[in-house]
Design a protein around this motif. Sequence first.
Motif, PDB file in Angstrom:
ATOM      1  N   GLU A 107       0.813  -1.221   0.000  1.00 17.34           N
ATOM      2  CA  GLU A 107       0.000   0.000   0.000  1.00 17.34           C
ATOM      3  C   GLU A 107       0.843   1.265   0.000  1.00 17.34           C
ATOM      4  N   HIS A 108       2.157   1.120   0.236  1.00 14.66           N
ATOM      5  CA  HIS A 108       3.048   2.288   0.255  1.00 14.66           C
ATOM      6  C   HIS A 108       3.953   2.359  -0.976  1.00 14.66           C
ATOM      7  N   ASN A 136      -3.928   0.111  -3.246  1.00  9.12           N
ATOM      8  CA  ASN A 136      -3.085   1.291  -3.438  1.00  9.12           C
ATOM      9  C   ASN A 136      -3.486   1.983  -4.740  1.00  9.12           C
TER      10      ASN A 136
END
Length: 452
Positions: A293-294, A319
Amino acid sequence: MDIIIVGSGRVGRTIADHLNLEGHSITVIDENVAALEKLSDTQNIMTIEGNGATLNTLKEANVSSCDLLIAVTATDELNLYTCLIAKNAGVKRTIARVRNPQYTKDLPFVKDDLKLSLAINPELLCSRELTRMLKFPGVESITSFARGHIDLIKIKVDDKSVLCNKKIVQCSNILKEGVRFCIVEREGECYIPNGDFVINEGDFISFIAPSKVAAKLLKSLGIVSNRGRSVMLLGGSKIAYYLARDLLDAGISVRIIESDKARCIELSEMLDDALIIHGDAMDQDLLLSEGIEHSNAIVTLMNTDEENLVSSLYAKQINPKAQIITEIGNLKISSVFDNLPLDTMFNPKRIAGEHIMRYVRAMHNSRDSEFETVHPIANGKAEALEFRVRKDSLVTGIALSALDIKANVQIACINRQGKMIIPKGSDTIEIGDTVIVVTKHKGLSDLEDILR
């Protein structure tokens, strides 16, 4: 031209289809009878059952009178050996597919001894294309012309874009740089736009600009290069290795998730600065624990289209701001996925086929202009071609507005001794120029072919 293709896998079939459509005489050699029957049933292509690395089989294909042999079997060594036998048997030129990174590195030392005209590595070609896209998130593709001085850039227009709902002439004024809008793709159709053409949300636009101002143009469109990016690669294939190497060299952090432990060890030995994770890239808990997600970008490079598509859709859900790039192996169904919420899909076989097509076209250095490169665009519905003007002809020394140019043909750029000219009607084509043409017509081999 008379061309022999040894190997009827996906790459061989793709190349055979394209070359056959361009009017070349094609013979495909393989020991797989079913694959050969499928080719001969759908295309006007001669097939020969047999081992293409043997002299007797090559003689059956009249190798001594052929212009080109392309060896694209699944084995590097077999491809190289086939080319060597064929060259000694009299074929004019040879192309071999070579995928092993160690062979690719060593080929320059033995290329002449092997009598090899060209070696292609589909995975390496893919990594170079993907690296350009990952350096500029938001760009669908970047293709270079004029030895890297001109870029053909493809972007997707969203509702926040300064180009949305604007006429082409207004867009050129907004960007305030030498730029030529070449192709607009909309709902499966492609257009070569005039100044009154209105750009809509969801359109894919390809434009040409000098490379030295491309970054500035992309920044004005809200597309900014970010060297601090992090990229997650799902799958540790050959493409993953080449891509990781190129991204690390560009200052981008890389982590690779691979299910095969032995491959993980191999990758960790070859890529000192990449983070290699042993695990299932389809495991959602693992992806979350590794920070999917980053990540700024996720590239799916697993063994099947199904795995790649499912992983890409999941990554986009978790994401949505990330750049998602998906490998698709089946060219025939790739259009089915055009409306999925994914950023970019690519096919290694298509990229390899296009590279070979450019080489074959370049062998036709015909009448008054020398054909240099060709890049299919808009999913093959159009082409961008590069010609070098060798002597006076029907297109030189005459204002472009006075030339009787075919419909669906655009003179996109003229490179004159390093000066990039986005031409107007009053400009002319001169000896020594490199001219980039965008067209929906197929098979142009000389600059004069743009005329009615």
